[in-house]
Design an enzyme around this catalytic site. Sequence first.
Site, PDB file in Angstrom:
ATOM      1  N   LYS A  53      49.510 152.813 -22.197  1.00  0.00           N
ATOM      2  CA  LYS A  53      49.888 154.183 -22.598  1.00  0.00           C
ATOM      3  C   LYS A  53      50.848 154.144 -23.791  1.00  0.00           C
ATOM      4  O   LYS A  53      50.641 154.833 -24.784  1.00  0.00           O
ATOM      5  CB  LYS A  53      50.539 154.924 -21.423  1.00  0.00           C
ATOM      6  N   ARG A 128      52.917 162.067 -13.509  1.00  0.00           N
ATOM      7  CA  ARG A 128      52.494 160.960 -12.646  1.00  0.00           C
ATOM      8  C   ARG A 128      52.188 161.449 -11.238  1.00  0.00           C
ATOM      9  O   ARG A 128      51.720 160.654 -10.419  1.00  0.00           O
ATOM     10  CB  ARG A 128      53.602 159.915 -12.583  1.00  0.00           C
ATOM     11  N   ARG A 167      54.408 140.524 -20.288  1.00  0.00           N
ATOM     12  CA  ARG A 167      55.364 141.284 -21.096  1.00  0.00           C
ATOM     13  C   ARG A 167      56.820 140.954 -20.758  1.00  0.00           C
ATOM     14  O   ARG A 167      57.692 140.972 -21.605  1.00  0.00           O
ATOM     15  CB  ARG A 167      55.093 142.781 -20.904  1.00  0.00           C
ATOM     16  N   ARG A 169      59.271 142.657 -19.040  1.00  0.00           N
ATOM     17  CA  ARG A 169      60.347 143.652 -19.125  1.00  0.00           C
ATOM     18  C   ARG A 169      61.149 143.553 -17.825  1.00  0.00           C
ATOM     19  O   ARG A 169      60.648 142.979 -16.850  1.00  0.00           O
ATOM     20  CB  ARG A 169      59.715 145.052 -19.284  1.00  0.00           C
ATOM     21  N   ARG A 180      54.410 149.372  -8.210  1.00  0.00           N
ATOM     22  CA  ARG A 180      54.042 150.401  -9.199  1.00  0.00           C
ATOM     23  C   ARG A 180      52.540 150.669  -9.156  1.00  0.00           C
ATOM     24  O   ARG A 180      52.098 151.818  -9.281  1.00  0.00           O
ATOM     25  CB  ARG A 180      54.493 149.969 -10.604  1.00  0.00           C
TER      26      ARG A 180
HETATM   27  P1  B4P Z   1      52.190 149.395 -22.379  1.00  0.00           P
HETATM   28  O1  B4P Z   1      51.518 150.200 -23.422  1.00  0.00           O
HETATM   29  O2  B4P Z   1      53.635 149.085 -22.585  1.00  0.00           O
HETATM   30  O3  B4P Z   1      52.022 149.970 -20.918  1.00  0.00           O
HETATM   31  P2  B4P Z   1      52.446 151.353 -20.255  1.00  0.00           P
HETATM   32  O4  B4P Z   1      51.177 151.872 -19.700  1.00  0.00           O
HETATM   33  O5  B4P Z   1      53.168 152.229 -21.235  1.00  0.00           O
HETATM   34  O6  B4P Z   1      53.531 150.815 -19.166  1.00  0.00           O
HETATM   35  P3  B4P Z   1      54.345 151.324 -17.875  1.00  0.00           P
HETATM   36  O7  B4P Z   1      53.500 152.219 -17.012  1.00  0.00           O
HETATM   37  O8  B4P Z   1      54.823 150.069 -17.247  1.00  0.00           O
HETATM   38  O9  B4P Z   1      55.651 152.037 -18.351  1.00  0.00           O
HETATM   39  P4  B4P Z   1      56.444 153.413 -18.170  1.00  0.00           P
HETATM   40  O10 B4P Z   1      57.511 153.242 -19.185  1.00  0.00           O
HETATM   41  O11 B4P Z   1      55.570 154.597 -18.279  1.00  0.00           O
HETATM   42  O12 B4P Z   1      51.342 148.036 -22.261  1.00  0.00           O
HETATM   43  C1  B4P Z   1      51.701 146.995 -21.372  1.00  0.00           C
HETATM   44  C2  B4P Z   1      51.368 145.642 -21.981  1.00  0.00           C
HETATM   45  O13 B4P Z   1      49.969 145.497 -22.186  1.00  0.00           O
HETATM   46  C3  B4P Z   1      52.021 145.412 -23.341  1.00  0.00           C
HETATM   47  O14 B4P Z   1      52.512 144.109 -23.394  1.00  0.00           O
HETATM   48  C4  B4P Z   1      50.869 145.614 -24.345  1.00  0.00           C
HETATM   49  O15 B4P Z   1      51.023 144.845 -25.523  1.00  0.00           O
HETATM   50  C5  B4P Z   1      49.665 145.154 -23.543  1.00  0.00           C
HETATM   51  N1  B4P Z   1      48.441 145.883 -23.910  1.00  0.00           N
HETATM   52  C6  B4P Z   1      48.329 147.215 -24.135  1.00  0.00           C
HETATM   53  N2  B4P Z   1      47.046 147.536 -24.438  1.00  0.00           N
HETATM   54  C7  B4P Z   1      46.327 146.364 -24.369  1.00  0.00           C
HETATM   55  C8  B4P Z   1      44.933 146.035 -24.582  1.00  0.00           C
HETATM   56  N3  B4P Z   1      44.026 146.973 -24.895  1.00  0.00           N
HETATM   57  N4  B4P Z   1      44.571 144.747 -24.423  1.00  0.00           N
HETATM   58  C9  B4P Z   1      45.473 143.788 -24.105  1.00  0.00           C
HETATM   59  N5  B4P Z   1      46.808 144.027 -23.911  1.00  0.00           N
HETATM   60  C10 B4P Z   1      47.227 145.312 -24.044  1.00  0.00           C
HETATM   61  O16 B4P Z   1      57.093 153.446 -16.681  1.00  0.00           O
HETATM   62  C11 B4P Z   1      58.168 152.644 -16.241  1.00  0.00           C
HETATM   63  C12 B4P Z   1      58.859 153.201 -14.970  1.00  0.00           C
HETATM   64  O17 B4P Z   1      59.559 154.466 -15.279  1.00  0.00           O
HETATM   65  C13 B4P Z   1      57.940 153.616 -13.795  1.00  0.00           C
HETATM   66  O18 B4P Z   1      57.631 152.509 -12.964  1.00  0.00           O
HETATM   67  C14 B4P Z   1      58.827 154.689 -13.057  1.00  0.00           C
HETATM   68  O19 B4P Z   1      59.803 154.101 -12.233  1.00  0.00           O
HETATM   69  C15 B4P Z   1      59.532 155.405 -14.185  1.00  0.00           C
HETATM   70  N6  B4P Z   1      58.801 156.638 -14.618  1.00  0.00           N
HETATM   71  C16 B4P Z   1      58.270 156.825 -15.870  1.00  0.00           C
HETATM   72  N7  B4P Z   1      57.660 158.041 -15.941  1.00  0.00           N
HETATM   73  C17 B4P Z   1      57.807 158.624 -14.717  1.00  0.00           C
HETATM   74  C18 B4P Z   1      57.376 159.876 -14.167  1.00  0.00           C
HETATM   75  N8  B4P Z   1      56.670 160.752 -14.904  1.00  0.00           N
HETATM   76  N9  B4P Z   1      57.692 160.161 -12.877  1.00  0.00           N
HETATM   77  C19 B4P Z   1      58.403 159.300 -12.134  1.00  0.00           C
HETATM   78  N10 B4P Z   1      58.840 158.093 -12.580  1.00  0.00           N
HETATM   79  C20 B4P Z   1      58.541 157.746 -13.878  1.00  0.00           C
END
Ligand code: B4P
Length: 223
Positions: A53, A128, A167, A169, A180
């Site tokens: 995302k 979410r 990654r 983090r 998650r």
């Molecule tokens: P990202 O792009 O970083 O993944 P994400 O989906 O944004 O991550 P996430 O769900 O963990 O984070 P969020 O901050 O929303 O990609 C991940 C990795 O994959 C990277 O290393 C990237 O380079 C690689 N990648 C991407 N695309 C690729 C492809 N096509 N091929 C190969 N590799 C690829 O959430 C974090 C926390 O915040 C949650 O657990 C929760 O506690 C809280 N939170 C956030 N929003 C919330 C909400 N609305 N409600 C309640 N809690 C919330």
Amino acid sequence: MKTIASLAITALFALCLLACNGGGQGEPQQVRTVHPARQPLQVILIGGPGAGKGTQAAKIKEKYGIPHISTGEILREEVAKGTSLGMQVKEVMERGELVADSIVLALVENRLKQPDCQKGFILDGFPRTVAQAQGLEPILQKRGHPGLKVILLEVSDREMMQRLLARKRADDTEETIKNRIAKYHAETVEAIRYYEEKGLLSRIDGEQSIEDVFADIDADLEE
Ligand code: B4P
């Protein structure tokens, strides 16, 4: 006379070339590829943890020049700054649980009021839950813009786990990721169904290369 006229034409041509090349600073100026959206482009990116995302939101922002609002990023900033909100959500995030709907909704409502959101926005990782999706509706209605696009990045649990472990983090430990992913199946899948029933959802294969995923998203946004 003829020589003076041709000298003048040559000089004019040279001046013109200089202007086109950005005042003669060597390399021609880069043309920015921001494509202003025809109408406020309101995009929601949904997917499991690590579905890409954040990665894709950055690319949409670059092309369309609309702000990228990541609830995860906002929450992580609050934790890093040690605010009272940050202290409240720190442990929840470390466990891989979802932060309370009321907190996230208030953060999003506040952010969408900022002037840069007038031209549109990308919501990354929000909603979410169904409660968040329902809570977002009156906020969007007040803005008076139709045209919501909801994009689901479909990635298998195994691939999500591999990406996040790579990654590294702070919240990317194996146990937290499992939690998650479980939350995603328990809660976010319901929000996905909510948008699907409204006919707003587009499913994109998130296991392709980053560029190919973006090409599919972009084709969907151009429709
Ligand atoms: P990202 O792009 O970083 O993944 P994400 O989906 O944004 O991550 P996430 O769900 O963990 O984070 P969020 O901050 O929303 O990609 C991940 C990795 O994959 C990277 O290393 C990237 O380079 C690689 N990648 C991407 N695309 C690729 C492809 N096509 N091929 C190969 N590799 C690829 O959430 C974090 C926390 O915040 C949650 O657990 C929760 O506690 C809280 N939170 C956030 N929003 C919330 C909400 N609305 N409600 C309640 N809690 C919330």
